[in-house]
Write a protein that holds these residues in place. Structure first.
Motif, PDB file in Angstrom:
ATOM      1  N   GLN A   1      47.278 -20.610 -11.649  1.00 11.31           N
ATOM      2  CA  GLN A   1      47.816 -21.455 -13.069  1.00 11.31           C
ATOM      3  C   GLN A   1      47.235 -21.139 -14.043  1.00 11.31           C
ATOM      4  O   GLN A   1      47.603 -21.060 -15.202  1.00 11.31           O
ATOM      5  CB  GLN A   1      47.105 -22.763 -12.327  1.00 11.31           C
ATOM      6  CG  GLN A   1      46.786 -24.164 -13.268  1.00 11.31           C
ATOM      7  CD  GLN A   1      46.350 -25.273 -13.085  1.00 11.31           C
ATOM      8  OE1 GLN A   1      46.235 -25.405 -11.759  1.00 11.31           O
ATOM      9  NE2 GLN A   1      45.878 -26.005 -13.970  1.00 11.31           N
ATOM     10  N   ALA A   2      45.683 -20.158 -13.653  1.00  9.78           N
ATOM     11  CA  ALA A   2      45.357 -19.661 -14.686  1.00  9.78           C
ATOM     12  C   ALA A   2      45.881 -18.435 -14.997  1.00  9.78           C
ATOM     13  O   ALA A   2      46.289 -17.830 -16.452  1.00  9.78           O
ATOM     14  CB  ALA A   2      44.360 -18.685 -13.696  1.00  9.78           C
ATOM     15  N   LYS A   3      46.933 -17.516 -14.381  1.00 11.01           N
ATOM     16  CA  LYS A   3      47.312 -16.615 -14.782  1.00 11.01           C
ATOM     17  C   LYS A   3      48.775 -17.291 -15.762  1.00 11.01           C
ATOM     18  O   LYS A   3      49.030 -16.583 -17.256  1.00 11.01           O
ATOM     19  CB  LYS A   3      48.138 -15.729 -14.063  1.00 11.01           C
ATOM     20  CG  LYS A   3      47.037 -14.616 -12.830  1.00 11.01           C
ATOM     21  CD  LYS A   3      47.302 -14.017 -12.653  1.00 11.01           C
ATOM     22  CE  LYS A   3      46.215 -13.178 -12.310  1.00 11.01           C
ATOM     23  NZ  LYS A   3      46.620 -11.563 -10.823  1.00 11.01           N
TER      24      LYS A   3
ATOM     25  N   GLU B   1      40.455 -21.570 -14.284  1.00 12.41           N
ATOM     26  CA  GLU B   1      40.821 -21.978 -16.009  1.00 12.41           C
ATOM     27  C   GLU B   1      39.530 -22.006 -16.503  1.00 12.41           C
ATOM     28  O   GLU B   1      38.542 -22.120 -15.489  1.00 12.41           O
ATOM     29  CB  GLU B   1      41.616 -22.772 -15.587  1.00 12.41           C
ATOM     30  CG  GLU B   1      43.458 -23.040 -16.181  1.00 12.41           C
ATOM     31  CD  GLU B   1      44.118 -23.836 -16.356  1.00 12.41           C
ATOM     32  OE1 GLU B   1      43.864 -24.857 -15.644  1.00 12.41           O
ATOM     33  OE2 GLU B   1      44.487 -23.703 -16.527  1.00 12.41           O
ATOM     34  N   GLU B   2      39.797 -22.009 -17.709  1.00 16.43           N
ATOM     35  CA  GLU B   2      38.043 -22.127 -18.400  1.00 16.43           C
ATOM     36  C   GLU B   2      37.293 -22.995 -17.988  1.00 16.43           C
ATOM     37  O   GLU B   2      36.271 -23.051 -17.314  1.00 16.43           O
ATOM     38  CB  GLU B   2      38.005 -21.758 -20.026  1.00 16.43           C
ATOM     39  CG  GLU B   2      36.889 -21.952 -20.846  1.00 16.43           C
ATOM     40  CD  GLU B   2      36.153 -20.141 -20.179  1.00 16.43           C
ATOM     41  OE1 GLU B   2      34.511 -20.545 -21.021  1.00 16.43           O
ATOM     42  OE2 GLU B   2      36.506 -19.669 -19.804  1.00 16.43           O
ATOM     43  N   GLY B   3      37.689 -24.630 -17.733  1.00 16.54           N
ATOM     44  CA  GLY B   3      36.961 -25.901 -17.848  1.00 16.54           C
ATOM     45  C   GLY B   3      36.694 -26.149 -16.407  1.00 16.54           C
ATOM     46  O   GLY B   3      35.727 -26.005 -15.833  1.00 16.54           O
ATOM     47  N   LEU B   4      38.037 -25.572 -15.298  1.00 19.27           N
ATOM     48  CA  LEU B   4      37.169 -25.510 -14.216  1.00 19.27           C
ATOM     49  C   LEU B   4      36.234 -24.157 -13.592  1.00 19.27           C
ATOM     50  O   LEU B   4      34.578 -24.441 -13.339  1.00 19.27           O
ATOM     51  CB  LEU B   4      38.220 -24.493 -13.240  1.00 19.27           C
ATOM     52  CG  LEU B   4      37.790 -24.859 -12.250  1.00 19.27           C
ATOM     53  CD1 LEU B   4      37.071 -26.394 -11.228  1.00 19.27           C
ATOM     54  CD2 LEU B   4      39.066 -24.279 -10.615  1.00 19.27           C
ATOM     55  N   ARG B   5      35.639 -22.782 -14.149  1.00 17.57           N
ATOM     56  CA  ARG B   5      34.928 -22.437 -14.099  1.00 17.57           C
ATOM     57  C   ARG B   5      33.862 -22.650 -15.093  1.00 17.57           C
ATOM     58  O   ARG B   5      32.022 -22.340 -14.183  1.00 17.57           O
ATOM     59  CB  ARG B   5      35.276 -20.979 -14.817  1.00 17.57           C
ATOM     60  CG  ARG B   5      34.549 -19.970 -14.804  1.00 17.57           C
ATOM     61  CD  ARG B   5      34.507 -18.331 -15.641  1.00 17.57           C
ATOM     62  NE  ARG B   5      34.967 -18.800 -16.704  1.00 17.57           N
ATOM     63  CZ  ARG B   5      36.637 -18.234 -17.243  1.00 17.57           C
ATOM     64  NH1 ARG B   5      37.434 -17.909 -15.973  1.00 17.57           N
ATOM     65  NH2 ARG B   5      36.680 -18.194 -18.090  1.00 17.57           N
ATOM     66  N   LEU B   6      33.454 -23.481 -15.560  1.00 16.37           N
ATOM     67  CA  LEU B   6      32.115 -23.883 -16.724  1.00 16.37           C
ATOM     68  C   LEU B   6      31.652 -25.238 -16.087  1.00 16.37           C
ATOM     69  O   LEU B   6      30.755 -25.096 -15.598  1.00 16.37           O
ATOM     70  CB  LEU B   6      32.247 -24.313 -18.281  1.00 16.37           C
ATOM     71  CG  LEU B   6      33.305 -23.234 -19.329  1.00 16.37           C
ATOM     72  CD1 LEU B   6      33.236 -23.983 -20.007  1.00 16.37           C
ATOM     73  CD2 LEU B   6      31.873 -22.113 -19.408  1.00 16.37           C
ATOM     74  N   TRP B   7      32.789 -25.504 -14.896  1.00 10.69           N
ATOM     75  CA  TRP B   7      31.697 -26.715 -14.336  1.00 10.69           C
ATOM     76  C   TRP B   7      31.518 -25.886 -12.769  1.00 10.69           C
ATOM     77  O   TRP B   7      30.428 -27.396 -12.854  1.00 10.69           O
ATOM     78  CB  TRP B   7      33.740 -28.065 -13.692  1.00 10.69           C
ATOM     79  CG  TRP B   7      32.727 -29.126 -13.189  1.00 10.69           C
ATOM     80  CD1 TRP B   7      31.975 -30.021 -13.311  1.00 10.69           C
ATOM     81  CD2 TRP B   7      33.699 -29.406 -11.683  1.00 10.69           C
ATOM     82  NE1 TRP B   7      32.067 -31.373 -12.651  1.00 10.69           N
ATOM     83  CE2 TRP B   7      32.287 -30.395 -11.084  1.00 10.69           C
ATOM     84  CE3 TRP B   7      34.517 -28.425 -10.915  1.00 10.69           C
ATOM     85  CZ2 TRP B   7      33.237 -30.862 -10.209  1.00 10.69           C
ATOM     86  CZ3 TRP B   7      34.336 -29.485  -9.628  1.00 10.69           C
ATOM     87  CH2 TRP B   7      33.817 -30.552  -9.669  1.00 10.69           C
ATOM     88  N   ASN B   8      32.003 -25.222 -12.619  1.00  7.54           N
ATOM     89  CA  ASN B   8      31.385 -24.806 -11.349  1.00  7.54           C
ATOM     90  C   ASN B   8      30.578 -24.073 -10.952  1.00  7.54           C
ATOM     91  O   ASN B   8      28.910 -23.798 -10.892  1.00  7.54           O
ATOM     92  CB  ASN B   8      32.123 -24.106 -10.802  1.00  7.54           C
ATOM     93  CG  ASN B   8      33.283 -24.837  -9.675  1.00  7.54           C
ATOM     94  OD1 ASN B   8      33.193 -26.017  -9.658  1.00  7.54           O
ATOM     95  ND2 ASN B   8      34.390 -23.589  -9.305  1.00  7.54           N
TER      96      ASN B   8
END
Length: 464
Positions: free
Chosen positions: A170-172, A270-277
């Motif tokens: 999904q990220a790619k 993905e950016e959103g999941l990375r920032l949330w984690n």
């Protein structure tokens, strides 16, 4: 690029800051920006920031020379708080052992699970309506299974297939969509829309197949359980492969019973999941598994422990990774690297920097001026501001060029002296493409016309 298109005008810039300045070599965009700034005669002050000027395993002195030449500046290392110094951190080697029998067992498990995953991916192809982008991504990412099993053991098969595989796909696909155009946009959008259904299929067809972990991962679990007991300190675990981060976080969660998050770079999450984690790690979560791409800039002030699970080859990784532990009693654990060897490499970098600083200070330290007449320096230093004139003056018998001292402004300069007490200031200016051309500018401080008649003959020319 904004400088090339004229969106940014170099002449109007006053300050340019390069973070992680060690990248400004070769064909990196930083190097190109510096070249454009120089070619555009940019008057801005340029500041480069980095925790380590090394990037790779090149010679430290040579690497520093390249960077100083690129920035046209000297490196400077400020004094830091003792808690941020490497000398205040403890480095520990984690013992673990894997036998030949263990490796053979992992290879046998990989052969079984790879065949099972091939069947699952073929079934997904039938369900994805022959979407080429999705099928190609699945084929590429399923090949990461071997590295996951070798690192974590057969127990990682389930979290890899159920979560990590499609998370990376999904990220790619999302990253590719951001730069796509034409028919590719529609194909990528359909691929992303099919992912929830693919996730349901994989979750339903993969159950727990094994709880066997690698010896190395067992050592990691033992270490984390010890660090987590009776403490609230945060722990950061670095891995080299994106495909390992997600499965490791899930297995560690099951082993330790605490909340564990994971983060990867742009191509793995993905950016959103990375920032949330990341936000979870800064607040409620005590353990974060991160790929090495985030060792630069990941800042969590109360992180006390850093664990390097995989082997790394550059001194920069040693400096940057250890720098993530900001606690006053920080401790860094290495599984595959030798802490003493890495500290030796770090000291080589410091020695190269200190050598450059000492050379710079020696070059800038002016010798005490020794004018031919005792009154020359004092009389020149007492000249009022505004008595400087461009050119070499008239009738002066200038002495040998040397480094002199301006007592009024408290700094040195290159110049010459005349017996009348006048000084000839010499300044240099670089210009042209690459600033390779030099121009010397002369200005007289004191009398423009020499008042000593013996210094000139009757025709007004200076005597030899």
């Amino acid at each position: 690029m904004a400088l090339e298109t004229g969106q940014l005008i170099a002449e109007r810039l006053r300050c340019v800051i390069f973070d992680e300045a060690h990248h400004a070599v070769g064909r990196h965009p930083y190097a190109e920006v510096l070249r454009l700034l120089r070619d555009g005669c940019c008057p801005a002050r340029i500041l480069g920031l980095t925790a380590s000027f090394m990037h790779g395993n090149s010679d430290p002195e040579r690497r520093l020379e390249v960077l100083e030449d690129r920035f046209r500046a000297k490196a400077f290392s400020p004094q830091v708080h003792p808690t941020l110094s490497h000398s205040e951190r403890r480095f520990t080697k984690v013992p673990w052992f894997e036998s030949a029998q263990d490796r053979d067992g992992t290879l046998a498990a990989y052969a079984r699970y790879a065949s099972h995953l091939d069947i699952l991916v073929e079934n997904l192809k039938e369900l994805t309506q022959f979407n080429w982008e999705l099928q190609n991504s699945l084929e590429r990412e399923k090949g990461r299974l071997r590295g996951v099993l070798e690192s974590l053991g057969p127990a990682a098969y389930q979290p890899f297939v159920q979560e990590s595989l499609l998370e990376v796909v999904q990220a790619k696909l999302s990253s590719k969509l951001a730069f796509a155009d034409g028919d590719a946009v529609e194909c990528l959008q359909r691929a992303l829309a099919l992912l929830p259904h693919c996730r349901e299929v994989l979750s339903s067809r993969v159950s727990t197949v094994s709880d066997e972990a690698s010896r190395k991962f067992e050592a990691l679990c033992k270490l984390l359980r010890r660090l987590l007991s009776g403490s609230t300190d945060k722990i950061l675990v670095f891995v080299e492969r994106v495909s390992v981060a997600g499965p490791m976080a899930r297995l560690l969660e099951a082993s330790t019973g605490v909340e564990i998050a994971h983060v990867c770079g742009v191509q793995g999450m993905e950016e959103g999941l990375r920032l949330w984690n990341l936000q979870r790690f800064r607040t409620t979560c005590r353990v974060l598994v991160a790929t090495a791409s985030l060792e630069e800039g990941l800042d969590v002030p109360d992180c006390r422990y850093v664990v390097r699970y995989d082997f790394f080859s550059s001194a920069k990784s040693h400096v940057q990774g250890a720098g993530r532990a900001r606690h006053g009693e920080a401790e860094i654990f290495y599984f595959d690297n030798d802490p003493e060897m890495e500290e030796d490499r770090r000291r080589r970098i410091e020695d190269a920097l200190n050598l450059s600083l000492s050379r710079s200070e020696t070059e800038q330290q002016p010798p005490q001026p020794q004018p031919p007449l005792a009154s020359m320096a004092s009389s020149a230093s007492s000249l009022p501001t505004g008595t400087e004139s461009l050119g070499e003056g008239i009738g002066h018998a200038w002495g040998e060029e040397q480094t002199l001292w301006d007592y009024r402004q408290n700094k040195s300069f290159r110049g010459m002296t005349c017996a009348c007490g006048a000084l000839l200031h010499i300044t240099s200016r670089a210009y042209g493409r690459g600033r390779k051309k030099k121009e010397r500018i002369f200005s007289v401080q004191g009398a423009l016309v020499c008042p000593i008649p013996t210094a000139r003959d009757k025709n007004g020319s200076v005597r030899a």
